[in-house]
Design a protein around this motif. Structure first.
Motif, PDB file in Angstrom:
ATOM      1  N   ARG A  68       8.405  43.752  24.295  1.00  0.00           N
ATOM      2  CA  ARG A  68       8.394  42.613  23.736  1.00  0.00           C
ATOM      3  C   ARG A  68       7.720  42.315  22.377  1.00  0.00           C
ATOM      4  O   ARG A  68       6.289  42.414  22.006  1.00  0.00           O
ATOM      5  N   THR A  69       8.524  41.239  21.693  1.00  0.00           N
ATOM      6  CA  THR A  69       8.007  41.551  20.279  1.00  0.00           C
ATOM      7  C   THR A  69       7.363  40.200  19.761  1.00  0.00           C
ATOM      8  O   THR A  69       7.758  39.311  20.064  1.00  0.00           O
ATOM      9  N   VAL A  70       5.810  39.665  18.993  1.00  0.00           N
ATOM     10  CA  VAL A  70       5.252  38.685  19.169  1.00  0.00           C
ATOM     11  C   VAL A  70       4.865  38.568  18.005  1.00  0.00           C
ATOM     12  O   VAL A  70       4.375  39.415  17.387  1.00  0.00           O
ATOM     13  N   VAL A  75       3.648  42.443  16.545  1.00  0.00           N
ATOM     14  CA  VAL A  75       2.940  43.445  17.274  1.00  0.00           C
ATOM     15  C   VAL A  75       3.514  43.531  18.496  1.00  0.00           C
ATOM     16  O   VAL A  75       4.916  42.384  18.753  1.00  0.00           O
ATOM     17  N   ARG A  76       3.464  44.704  19.121  1.00  0.00           N
ATOM     18  CA  ARG A  76       4.673  44.687  20.119  1.00  0.00           C
ATOM     19  C   ARG A  76       4.160  44.509  21.871  1.00  0.00           C
ATOM     20  O   ARG A  76       2.367  45.221  21.426  1.00  0.00           O
ATOM     21  N   ILE A  77       4.456  43.981  22.783  1.00  0.00           N
ATOM     22  CA  ILE A  77       3.236  43.728  23.954  1.00  0.00           C
ATOM     23  C   ILE A  77       4.439  44.871  25.539  1.00  0.00           C
ATOM     24  O   ILE A  77       6.046  44.523  25.433  1.00  0.00           O
ATOM     25  N   ARG A  78       3.993  45.741  25.779  1.00  0.00           N
ATOM     26  CA  ARG A  78       4.497  46.315  26.262  1.00  0.00           C
ATOM     27  C   ARG A  78       3.967  46.031  28.148  1.00  0.00           C
ATOM     28  O   ARG A  78       3.395  45.837  28.413  1.00  0.00           O
ATOM     29  N   LEU A  79       5.706  45.854  28.494  1.00  0.00           N
ATOM     30  CA  LEU A  79       5.282  44.940  30.063  1.00  0.00           C
ATOM     31  C   LEU A  79       6.453  46.496  30.793  1.00  0.00           C
ATOM     32  O   LEU A  79       7.200  47.317  30.670  1.00  0.00           O
ATOM     33  N   ARG A  80       5.889  46.895  32.057  1.00  0.00           N
ATOM     34  CA  ARG A  80       6.127  47.473  33.257  1.00  0.00           C
ATOM     35  C   ARG A  80       6.704  47.527  34.430  1.00  0.00           C
ATOM     36  O   ARG A  80       5.700  46.362  35.254  1.00  0.00           O
ATOM     37  N   ASP A 136      10.443  37.009  34.196  1.00  0.00           N
ATOM     38  CA  ASP A 136      11.035  35.615  35.755  1.00  0.00           C
ATOM     39  C   ASP A 136      10.820  37.184  36.123  1.00  0.00           C
ATOM     40  O   ASP A 136      11.397  37.167  37.816  1.00  0.00           O
ATOM     41  N   THR A 137      10.356  38.009  35.884  1.00  0.00           N
ATOM     42  CA  THR A 137      11.130  39.781  36.730  1.00  0.00           C
ATOM     43  C   THR A 137       9.382  39.905  37.088  1.00  0.00           C
ATOM     44  O   THR A 137       8.281  40.004  36.001  1.00  0.00           O
ATOM     45  N   PRO A 138       8.815  39.909  37.930  1.00  0.00           N
ATOM     46  CA  PRO A 138       7.598  40.391  38.388  1.00  0.00           C
ATOM     47  C   PRO A 138       6.239  41.415  37.596  1.00  0.00           C
ATOM     48  O   PRO A 138       7.028  42.822  37.373  1.00  0.00           O
ATOM     49  N   VAL A 139       5.752  41.386  35.954  1.00  0.00           N
ATOM     50  CA  VAL A 139       4.984  43.030  35.732  1.00  0.00           C
ATOM     51  C   VAL A 139       3.732  43.239  36.844  1.00  0.00           C
ATOM     52  O   VAL A 139       2.716  42.802  36.991  1.00  0.00           O
ATOM     53  N   GLU A 140       3.965  44.556  36.754  1.00  0.00           N
ATOM     54  CA  GLU A 140       3.346  45.232  37.423  1.00  0.00           C
ATOM     55  C   GLU A 140       2.293  45.540  36.531  1.00  0.00           C
ATOM     56  O   GLU A 140       0.694  45.227  36.541  1.00  0.00           O
ATOM     57  N   ARG A 141       2.234  46.244  34.978  1.00  0.00           N
ATOM     58  CA  ARG A 141       1.497  46.419  33.995  1.00  0.00           C
ATOM     59  C   ARG A 141       1.724  45.530  32.919  1.00  0.00           C
ATOM     60  O   ARG A 141       2.735  45.818  32.206  1.00  0.00           O
ATOM     61  N   ALA A 142       0.667  45.513  31.871  1.00  0.00           N
ATOM     62  CA  ALA A 142       1.345  45.248  30.403  1.00  0.00           C
ATOM     63  C   ALA A 142       0.076  45.660  29.581  1.00  0.00           C
ATOM     64  O   ALA A 142      -1.276  46.016  30.090  1.00  0.00           O
TER      65      ALA A 142
END
Ligand SMILES: [Zn+2]
Length: 273
Positions: free
Chosen positions: A89-91, A75-80, A38-44
């Motif tokens: 976030r863990t998937v 697996v972990r996905i990192r959002l900035r 819901d928050t705009p992501v700059e990089r992931a």
């Protein structure tokens, strides 16, 4: 009527997601994970791999390719986010058993290359890796159309034995079609490479933006040049049997964040036209 009204928000959510033409989320090795924020992501990132980020009405959508070599498990996905905050976030990646495929290749040199071939293969690997590392800011259209008319002959991920020897799993989708059948761009893109490779024969690589790359192999002819912009549906080459093949077909590869994923996840219809 009440029931209809209750369903309306669900429908609107579905319509909003559909508008962005996303691949199907399939959290398996060789699959795709689609995350919404819901928050705009700059990089992931997934590990060190930068992920495709698409704008959405509500924030952003992150699309991650899961390597075929990944183990099942979290697996972990990192959002900035745009404000500098970070979130993980863990998937959970589900196990998936890809079938075994045994092929007989008549040209033995294409299974056990000579020393001189290895030199050529290494040079081609470098070009391929450079192409796959391309990152252009263009927002990709991830609703692909089938690139060729034909019959699916080998699905993605098959565990391959060539002339009885274990080889890398099948990193694309094979569509059998008569030699000369036109091959179309599945979406808008820019030609990264149009070359002649030892295993892949005549190849074309397209950049769709945000690290989404597609690849066409064993062509009899290439109809585009590096740097050229192509539109969805435009002819980029013709089906052939160049390189390591058992017959004429298109090998179609789709890469996200430098990793090969199942092209069928990007298609609406289950069979080629
Ligand atoms: Zn193939």
């Amino acid at each position: 009527m009440t029931r209809l009204l209750r369903l309306l928000p669900l429908f609107l959510l579905f319509a909003a997601v559909q508008a962005h033409a996303l691949p199907r989320s399939e959290p398996v090795p060789g699959g795709v994970v689609v995350l919404e924020s819901d928050t705009p992501v700059e990089r992931a990132w997934l590990g060190k791999r930068r992920l495709a980020v698409l704008p959405s009405d509500r924030g952003s959508i992150v699309v991650a390719g899961i390597p075929l070599s990944s183990a099942a498990g979290p697996v972990r996905i990192r959002l900035r986010f745009s404000d500098g905050r970070e979130q993980e976030r863990t998937v959970r990646i589900r196990p998936h058993d890809y079938p075994v495929q045994r092929l007989v290749i008549k040209d033995k040199r294409k299974v056990e290359p000579l020393a001189e071939d290895l030199k050529r293969i290494r040079a081609e690997q470098k070009k391929k890796h450079a192409a796959l590392a391309t990152w252009s800011g263009h927002i990709p259209d991830l609703s692909f159309r089938w690139p060729v008319e034909g019959i699916v002959s080998s699905r993605f991920g098959l565990r391959r034995y060539l002339n009885g020897k274990p080889r890398r799993p099948h990193g694309g989708l094979d569509i059998a079609a008569p030699e000369g059948t036109p091959v179309h761009a599945p979406a808008d893109g820019t030609v990264l490479l149009a070359d002649d490779f030892f295993f892949s024969g005549n190849v074309v690589y397209l950049d769709h933006g945000e690290g989404v790359i597609s690849y066409y192999a064993h062509l009899s002819e290439k109809s585009v040049r590096p740097g050229e912009k192509v539109r969805a549906g435009q002819v980029i080459g013709k089906v052939g049997k160049t390189g390591r093949v058992t017959g004429p077909h298109l090998h179609w590869g789709v890469y996200l964040n430098g990793t090969a994923v199942n092209p069928e996840l990007f298609l609406d219809s289950p069979n080629p036209p």
